[in-house]
Design an enzyme around this catalytic site. Structure first.
Site, short mmCIF file in Angstrom:
data_model
loop_
_atom_site.label_atom_id
_atom_site.label_comp_id
_atom_site.label_asym_id
_atom_site.label_seq_id
_atom_site.Cartn_x
_atom_site.Cartn_y
_atom_site.Cartn_z
N HIS A 48 15.83 16.52 -16.03
CA HIS A 48 15.88 16.91 -17.40
C HIS A 48 16.46 15.44 -18.18
O HIS A 48 15.98 15.24 -19.38
CB HIS A 48 16.96 17.83 -17.82
CG HIS A 48 16.27 19.26 -17.40
ND1 HIS A 48 17.21 20.49 -17.35
CD2 HIS A 48 15.28 19.64 -16.94
CE1 HIS A 48 16.58 21.66 -17.15
NE2 HIS A 48 15.25 21.07 -16.81
N ARG A 76 6.33 27.18 -23.19
CA ARG A 76 7.25 27.73 -22.21
C ARG A 76 8.18 29.06 -22.76
O ARG A 76 8.85 28.59 -23.67
CB ARG A 76 8.17 26.69 -21.67
CG ARG A 76 7.48 25.57 -21.01
CD ARG A 76 8.49 24.34 -20.51
NE ARG A 76 8.13 23.21 -20.19
CZ ARG A 76 8.08 22.04 -20.91
NH1 ARG A 76 8.46 22.18 -22.14
NH2 ARG A 76 7.72 20.97 -20.27
N ARG A 131 2.55 30.08 -21.66
CA ARG A 131 2.78 30.49 -20.39
C ARG A 131 3.55 31.52 -20.03
O ARG A 131 4.53 31.74 -20.75
CB ARG A 131 3.24 28.94 -19.39
CG ARG A 131 3.32 29.42 -18.06
CD ARG A 131 4.12 28.08 -17.53
NE ARG A 131 5.34 28.06 -17.63
CZ ARG A 131 6.54 27.04 -17.43
NH1 ARG A 131 5.92 26.03 -16.74
NH2 ARG A 131 7.68 26.85 -17.91
N GLU A 178 -0.57 24.41 -9.64
CA GLU A 178 0.69 23.50 -9.07
C GLU A 178 1.13 23.83 -7.76
O GLU A 178 2.12 23.40 -7.38
CB GLU A 178 1.93 24.14 -10.13
CG GLU A 178 2.12 25.50 -10.50
CD GLU A 178 2.90 25.92 -11.47
OE1 GLU A 178 3.91 24.90 -11.88
OE2 GLU A 178 3.12 26.88 -11.96
N ASN A 186 4.09 17.92 -12.23
CA ASN A 186 5.54 17.82 -11.63
C ASN A 186 5.52 18.81 -10.32
O ASN A 186 5.96 18.11 -9.33
CB ASN A 186 6.39 18.40 -12.70
CG ASN A 186 6.25 17.56 -14.01
OD1 ASN A 186 5.67 16.94 -14.10
ND2 ASN A 186 6.91 18.03 -15.10
N ASP A 187 5.26 20.02 -10.40
CA ASP A 187 5.44 20.86 -9.03
C ASP A 187 4.28 20.60 -8.14
O ASP A 187 4.72 20.74 -6.97
CB ASP A 187 5.30 22.32 -9.78
CG ASP A 187 6.75 22.95 -9.94
OD1 ASP A 187 7.79 22.52 -9.22
OD2 ASP A 187 6.84 23.86 -10.86
N ARG A 243 11.76 16.84 -6.61
CA ARG A 243 11.32 16.12 -7.92
C ARG A 243 12.78 15.79 -8.40
O ARG A 243 12.76 15.03 -9.42
CB ARG A 243 10.52 16.76 -8.79
CG ARG A 243 11.04 18.27 -9.36
CD ARG A 243 9.63 18.71 -10.15
NE ARG A 243 10.32 19.93 -10.77
CZ ARG A 243 10.19 19.98 -12.06
NH1 ARG A 243 10.38 18.87 -12.84
NH2 ARG A 243 10.65 21.04 -12.64
N CYS A 265 -0.61 19.33 -17.92
CA CYS A 265 0.32 19.70 -18.73
C CYS A 265 1.94 19.08 -18.11
O CYS A 265 2.97 19.59 -18.33
CB CYS A 265 0.63 21.13 -19.19
SG CYS A 265 0.83 22.16 -17.72
#
Length: 518
Positions: free
Chosen positions: A165, A258, A294, A383, A406-407, A417, A454
């Protein structure tokens, strides 16, 4: 950065245990009030992080646990807060995944409450009087959210990960950041030269500077290559404030909405009417434009108060994302109904996509429920490595896919991560990750359906042409990244993008995958 507070002493025992315990709640309330005030002065991701941290400061569970340690063990209030927070931190570390990301947040709240009890200045960002590079062991998201980009030229931390974050907030503020930079606190240098794109920190000649901060690249607001080949440039958002910021930045739509913001602070499941209103506030700035919603990405690693908690040894591999919907189909049905209603209210061109899809059967299950709710365009996130390998079958069941890098990287490399020690494995330039992305893009091209990215990889101006060359049709990112990514794409044609993609796929490591000079 100022040093962390020392560990509070466990004695002497207070004379009046009830009075000592009674100090904790008011101290926590003062910390929460300050954080809430800061939240109201900012917007977007920064506001969300500060509001969440403020709520954490007043968490009754933390306050009550500390009060019990005073009354039952005779601990001074500062020590009681330290030990109570330590219990939460240990549990979060043990849970791993998303919950482990909250460890820094809890430690930050702990230190702020202890400082209030002791009457001292809490550790944090020093008062800056001139443009500087900020160097820290780590930085709490709440501190990052309050940074002034005119004074903080760049951010360098010894710990953390590239998709933490803190790193994401730095990107949102337009501050170059290099994380997991081992040994930086031990440098004896007159200054640092920081390149956020390359992820390098060099000892400079005394001039404190950050690469790329001197000028803004020009972008005309249309996602396309130099030869006119279209690449939609979309925004990732998580609130109405984010959506307005995305519209102001020129986003051509929303590639990732999100929806968790509507759930995470709720003690009971929000009603369809409440969800409808919340979603409509996000969709409204994009009337007539594409918005990809999502569905709820929650579960054991993102616990919700109204869902029964489960004890899982590895929540990142447990019941999360769409897997929650398999157990509670009524939950996803109500959310889909609210999304469909909000779309009708606003005129946005709404699509929905499901997180954590692993098989074609799961994609079909979700698509059937979404169509039954009246939503015409349905997709899924890629992902999970199995989903990338089954992209052809999955695309037969849905209308589009969006790759969450990311995932996907975390699962491909078995590397958390958020963990600095393995941060290099989560580099979006990793050839193995790019090969999976290429596999998905090829399957989408054969099916004649769109495939986008994304994840944080979409926000890298140097990587954007590679992604275009792999065959991706859209990139969705934090709004602040839109101009540099748009300008980077506008400067190359499709053939050049394909050449860069071919070179990156053939590389043996991230360093050789990156173009020279990038």
């Amino acid at each position: 950065m100022a040093a962390d507070l020392p560990e509070p002493a466990s004695g002497p025992a207070p004379g009046d245990l009830a009075a000592e315990a009674g100090r904790i709640g008011p101290a926590a309330a003062k910390v929460a009030a300050r954080l809430s005030d800061r939240a109201r002065s900012v917007s977007g991701d920064a506001r969300s992080v500060l509001a969440t941290t403020a709520a954490m400061a007043e968490d009754p569970a933390l306050v009550q646990a500390a009060e019990r340690l005073v009354t039952e063990r005779g601990l001074p209030a500062p020590r009681a807060v330290w030990e109570a927070a330590g219990q939460f931190i240990a549990a979060l570390r043990g849970a791993g995944g998303y919950l482990a990301e909250r460890v820094r947040d809890v430690a930050d709240v702990r230190d702020r409450i202890i400082a209030e009890l002791l009457g001292v200045t809490p550790p944090g960002v020093p008062e800056l009087t001139a443009p500087s590079v900020l160097v820290a062991r780590d930085l709490a998201p709440a501190d990052t959210a309050g940074l002034d980009p005119t004074l903080v030229l760049a951010l360098v931390t010894e710990e953390g990960g590239p998709t933490s974050h803190t790193a994401i907030l730095a990107r949102a503020l337009g501050i170059p950041a290099v994380v997991a930079c081992a040994g930086v606190l031990g440098l004896d240098a007159p200054g640092l030269a920081v390149d956020g794109n390359a992820g390098t920190v060099d000892i400079s000649d005394g001039t404190v500077r950050a690469a790329g901060r001197g000028s803004r690249q020009q972008w005309d607001g249309v996602g396309r290559l130099a030869d006119g080949h279209p690449i939609k440039l979309l925004a990732n958002v998580g609130s109405a404030a984010d959506a307005h910021a995305a519209a102001a930045a020129g986003a051509e739509g929303i590639g990732l909405f999100r929806t968790e913001f509507c759930y995470l602070a709720a003690t009971d499941e929000p009603t369809v009417a409440a969800q409808r209103a919340a979603y409509a506030a996000v969709l409204a700035p994009f009337a007539g434009k594409p918005v990809v919603v999502r569905t709820l990405d929650a579960g054991s690693d993102k616990p919700l108060a109204f869902l029964p908690a489960t004890d899982e040894p590895n929540p990142a591999l447990g019941v999360r994302g769409l897997r929650v919907a398999f157990q509670r189909p009524d939950l996803i049905d109500r959310q889909l109904a609210a999304v469909a209603a909000a779309a009708a209210d606003t005129g946005a061109e709404v699509s929905v996509m499901a997180p954590m899809v692993a098989t074609a059967a799961e994609a079909r299950w979700f698509a059937e429920r979404a169509r039954h709710a009246g939503i015409a365009r349905i997709g899924v996130m890629i992902e999970v490595p199995a989903a990338a390998l089954a992209a052809t079958e999955i695309l037969a069941a849905v209308d589009f896919v969006s790759i969450g890098t990311n995932d996907l990287a975390q699962y491909v490399f078995a590397a958390d991560r958020q963990l600095g020690a393995v941060a290099a494995l989560n580099d979006p330039w990793q050839p193995a990750l790019l090969r999976l992305v290429a596999m998905v893009a090829e399957a989408a091209a054969k099916a004649g359906k769109p495939a986008g990215v994304c994840g944080e990889a979409a926000a890298d101006p140097a990587l954007a042409p590679v992604l275009a060359g792999l065959g991706l049709t859209s990139l969705s990112m934090n709004p602040v990244a839109l101009p540099p990514v748009g300008a980077a794409l506008a400067g190359v044609d499709l053939n050049a993008c394909r050449d860069r993609a071919k070179a990156a796929l053939a590389a043996t490591d991230p360093e050789t995958a990156r173009p020279q000079g990038e």
